[in-house]
Scaffold this motif. Sequence first.
Motif, mmCIF file in Angstrom:
data_model
loop_
_atom_site.group_PDB
_atom_site.id
_atom_site.type_symbol
_atom_site.label_atom_id
_atom_site.label_comp_id
_atom_site.label_asym_id
_atom_site.label_seq_id
_atom_site.Cartn_x
_atom_site.Cartn_y
_atom_site.Cartn_z
ATOM 1 N N VAL A 65 5.356 3.961 -7.005
ATOM 2 C CA VAL A 65 5.466 3.125 -8.202
ATOM 3 C C VAL A 65 4.704 3.754 -9.369
ATOM 4 O O VAL A 65 5.202 3.848 -10.494
ATOM 5 C CB VAL A 65 4.946 1.698 -7.918
ATOM 6 C CG1 VAL A 65 4.815 0.904 -9.206
ATOM 7 C CG2 VAL A 65 5.868 0.984 -6.951
ATOM 8 N N VAL A 66 3.474 4.214 -9.104
ATOM 9 C CA VAL A 66 2.666 4.829 -10.159
ATOM 10 C C VAL A 66 3.350 6.082 -10.696
ATOM 11 O O VAL A 66 3.465 6.278 -11.914
ATOM 12 C CB VAL A 66 1.252 5.160 -9.642
ATOM 13 C CG1 VAL A 66 0.446 5.899 -10.707
ATOM 14 C CG2 VAL A 66 0.526 3.889 -9.223
ATOM 15 N N ALA A 67 3.795 6.937 -9.785
ATOM 16 C CA ALA A 67 4.460 8.169 -10.212
ATOM 17 C C ALA A 67 5.727 7.870 -10.994
ATOM 18 O O ALA A 67 6.026 8.534 -12.006
ATOM 19 C CB ALA A 67 4.779 9.031 -8.990
ATOM 20 N N GLY A 68 6.485 6.863 -10.553
ATOM 21 C CA GLY A 68 7.709 6.499 -11.248
ATOM 22 C C GLY A 68 7.455 5.994 -12.655
ATOM 23 O O GLY A 68 8.168 6.359 -13.603
ATOM 24 N N LEU A 69 6.445 5.146 -12.821
ATOM 25 C CA LEU A 69 6.127 4.613 -14.148
ATOM 26 C C LEU A 69 5.629 5.715 -15.074
ATOM 27 O O LEU A 69 5.990 5.763 -16.254
ATOM 28 C CB LEU A 69 5.081 3.507 -14.028
ATOM 29 C CG LEU A 69 5.544 2.219 -13.347
ATOM 30 C CD1 LEU A 69 4.370 1.268 -13.154
ATOM 31 C CD2 LEU A 69 6.640 1.539 -14.156
ATOM 32 N N ALA A 70 4.800 6.612 -14.544
ATOM 33 C CA ALA A 70 4.307 7.715 -15.362
ATOM 34 C C ALA A 70 5.449 8.649 -15.755
ATOM 35 O O ALA A 70 5.551 9.076 -16.910
ATOM 36 C CB ALA A 70 3.220 8.479 -14.609
ATOM 37 N N GLY A 71 6.314 8.938 -14.795
ATOM 38 C CA GLY A 71 7.436 9.826 -15.076
ATOM 39 C C GLY A 71 8.417 9.250 -16.066
ATOM 40 O O GLY A 71 9.067 9.993 -16.813
ATOM 41 N N ASP B 59 0.812 -1.220 0.000
ATOM 42 C CA ASP B 59 0.000 0.000 0.000
ATOM 43 C C ASP B 59 0.843 1.267 0.000
ATOM 44 O O ASP B 59 0.609 2.195 -0.780
ATOM 45 C CB ASP B 59 -0.918 0.021 1.237
ATOM 46 C CG ASP B 59 -1.982 -1.057 1.192
ATOM 47 O OD1 ASP B 59 -2.219 -1.628 0.112
ATOM 48 O OD2 ASP B 59 -2.581 -1.338 2.256
ATOM 49 N N ASP B 60 1.832 1.314 0.894
ATOM 50 C CA ASP B 60 2.610 2.541 1.045
ATOM 51 C C ASP B 60 3.588 2.771 -0.106
ATOM 52 O O ASP B 60 4.121 3.876 -0.250
ATOM 53 C CB ASP B 60 3.368 2.524 2.379
ATOM 54 C CG ASP B 60 2.449 2.710 3.572
ATOM 55 O OD1 ASP B 60 1.259 3.021 3.367
ATOM 56 O OD2 ASP B 60 2.910 2.521 4.718
ATOM 57 N N ALA B 61 3.832 1.732 -0.907
ATOM 58 C CA ALA B 61 4.746 1.879 -2.049
ATOM 59 C C ALA B 61 4.009 2.235 -3.331
ATOM 60 O O ALA B 61 4.633 2.645 -4.318
ATOM 61 C CB ALA B 61 5.539 0.581 -2.255
ATOM 62 N N LEU B 62 2.688 2.089 -3.337
ATOM 63 C CA LEU B 62 1.929 2.195 -4.579
ATOM 64 C C LEU B 62 2.062 3.561 -5.238
ATOM 65 O O LEU B 62 2.305 3.653 -6.453
ATOM 66 C CB LEU B 62 0.456 1.873 -4.299
ATOM 67 C CG LEU B 62 -0.490 1.911 -5.494
ATOM 68 C CD1 LEU B 62 -0.037 0.950 -6.587
ATOM 69 C CD2 LEU B 62 -1.911 1.575 -5.048
ATOM 70 N N ALA B 63 1.896 4.630 -4.463
ATOM 71 C CA ALA B 63 1.952 5.967 -5.055
ATOM 72 C C ALA B 63 3.287 6.211 -5.741
ATOM 73 O O ALA B 63 3.337 6.760 -6.854
ATOM 74 C CB ALA B 63 1.704 7.027 -3.984
ATOM 75 N N THR C 154 -4.111 -3.640 -6.720
ATOM 76 C CA THR C 154 -4.793 -4.617 -5.866
ATOM 77 C C THR C 154 -4.882 -4.173 -4.415
ATOM 78 O O THR C 154 -5.201 -4.971 -3.535
ATOM 79 C CB THR C 154 -4.070 -5.972 -5.930
ATOM 80 O OG1 THR C 154 -2.726 -5.814 -5.425
ATOM 81 C CG2 THR C 154 -4.021 -6.505 -7.349
ATOM 82 N N SER C 155 -4.619 -2.912 -4.138
ATOM 83 C CA SER C 155 -4.646 -2.405 -2.763
ATOM 84 C C SER C 155 -6.072 -2.215 -2.280
ATOM 85 O O SER C 155 -6.899 -1.605 -2.971
ATOM 86 C CB SER C 155 -3.894 -1.071 -2.685
ATOM 87 O OG SER C 155 -4.126 -0.431 -1.449
ATOM 88 N N GLY C 156 -6.362 -2.706 -1.092
ATOM 89 C CA GLY C 156 -7.673 -2.465 -0.513
ATOM 90 C C GLY C 156 -7.807 -1.064 0.050
ATOM 91 O O GLY C 156 -8.897 -0.495 0.082
ATOM 92 N N ALA C 157 -6.698 -0.499 0.497
ATOM 93 C CA ALA C 157 -6.734 0.795 1.166
ATOM 94 C C ALA C 157 -6.885 1.963 0.207
ATOM 95 O O ALA C 157 -7.372 3.022 0.587
ATOM 96 C CB ALA C 157 -5.464 0.979 2.002
ATOM 97 N N HIS C 158 -6.453 1.792 -1.034
ATOM 98 C CA HIS C 158 -6.469 2.890 -2.004
ATOM 99 C C HIS C 158 -7.612 2.724 -3.000
ATOM 100 O O HIS C 158 -8.047 1.605 -3.295
ATOM 101 C CB HIS C 158 -5.148 2.942 -2.778
ATOM 102 C CG HIS C 158 -3.984 3.404 -1.967
ATOM 103 N ND1 HIS C 158 -3.829 4.719 -1.575
ATOM 104 C CD2 HIS C 158 -2.919 2.734 -1.473
ATOM 105 C CE1 HIS C 158 -2.708 4.836 -0.874
ATOM 106 N NE2 HIS C 158 -2.141 3.647 -0.786
ATOM 107 N N GLY C 159 -8.050 3.877 -3.524
ATOM 108 C CA GLY C 159 -9.019 3.885 -4.599
ATOM 109 C C GLY C 159 -8.364 4.318 -5.889
ATOM 110 O O GLY C 159 -7.288 3.832 -6.247
ATOM 111 N N LEU C 160 -8.984 5.282 -6.566
ATOM 112 C CA LEU C 160 -8.478 5.737 -7.858
ATOM 113 C C LEU C 160 -7.519 6.916 -7.745
ATOM 114 O O LEU C 160 -6.712 7.139 -8.647
ATOM 115 C CB LEU C 160 -9.650 6.133 -8.769
ATOM 116 C CG LEU C 160 -10.682 5.037 -9.050
ATOM 117 C CD1 LEU C 160 -11.753 5.562 -10.005
ATOM 118 C CD2 LEU C 160 -10.022 3.785 -9.609
ATOM 119 N N ALA C 161 -7.587 7.672 -6.650
ATOM 120 C CA ALA C 161 -6.772 8.885 -6.539
ATOM 121 C C ALA C 161 -5.288 8.578 -6.666
ATOM 122 O O ALA C 161 -4.537 9.361 -7.252
ATOM 123 C CB ALA C 161 -7.056 9.583 -5.210
#
Length: 340
Positions: A103-109, A97-101, A122-129
């Motif tokens: 990873v997403v930013a890195g792939l986009a960048g 969960d805490d690594a997801l943001a 697949t994180s339960g804690a996060h939604g679409l934001a």
Amino acid sequence: MSAPSRPRPAAPLGAVAPSGAYSSATSRLTVGVVGTGRVGAVLGAALVAAGHRVVAASGGAGASRARAALLLPGTPNRTAASVARSATDLLLLAVPDDALAGVVAGLAGAGALQPGQVVAHTSGAHGLAVLAPAVAVGARPLALHPAMTFTGTPDDLSRLAGISYGVTAPAGLRVLAARLVADLGGVPEWVGEVDRPLYHAALAHGANHLVTLVNEAADRLRDAGVAQPEKVLGPLLGAALTNALSLGDDALTGPVSRGDAGTVRRHLDRLAATAPESVPAYLVLARRTADRAIAAGRLRPRDAEPLLDVLGRAQQQLDVLGRAQQQLDVPDRAPRQVAA
């Protein structure tokens, strides 16, 4: 009562068109998996079993690589960016969960994400934001959380049948999300963006804390001289879980639901002497059980008064001990005199 049958798709999910519809040109998705931990490797294998093509996976640690080799044999292990570039239809992010943001930013960048590509986590804690950087480059976001505990072994594949997935999706992806969940053998539970933390808290409270509770009970049975506590607890807890799921608070039994203050007091006295670390959890759960029993009409308020008094006095003693310990832990800040 038998469980209701779950609908399964007539055919595997087809390729995803930019509009969110399904293309008839192919019968399978091209998928990449970033994170071959317990969840990612199993879901990747389930997608393969459903007829899709996992073209690459990313797993750094030795255990993750071994898991991918077992569950996704022959699938190249590449960097996350390389996996994202290869996954033209669906990129599955199964990272903590805490690594997801990050990873997403890195792939986009890195320019690894593609317009029209579905990026699902697949994180339960996060939604679409958390997927906002992916959306900014044209990818389409999906939150897809399996409500199941995983071991990361082939045994998990059979456990996927009929489970629920907490899904958060934009309107244009709801059909796709439902078909994808069906391909995995599950059923979607639609969770609003603002409700994702509450949804995840409920699952963690029920499943993760259950493990702690069961192990606490097993430890206390060992303290009482029971050599194989699992044999005692297995039938009891299995019945309790089944009853709770089917009957709700009407499944409550035991001394708290009966208002047996003397029994609960003896529990607390012996726990304090044998395993004081178990007392706070016992108190909190006993009080919450009493509240639910009263609200459900299982325990009359006047019958609950002696019990609540026992719990209240025990909590006061615990608070006093906690304050005393805090005072002992505070370092002496008084100025020290220097000897002449």
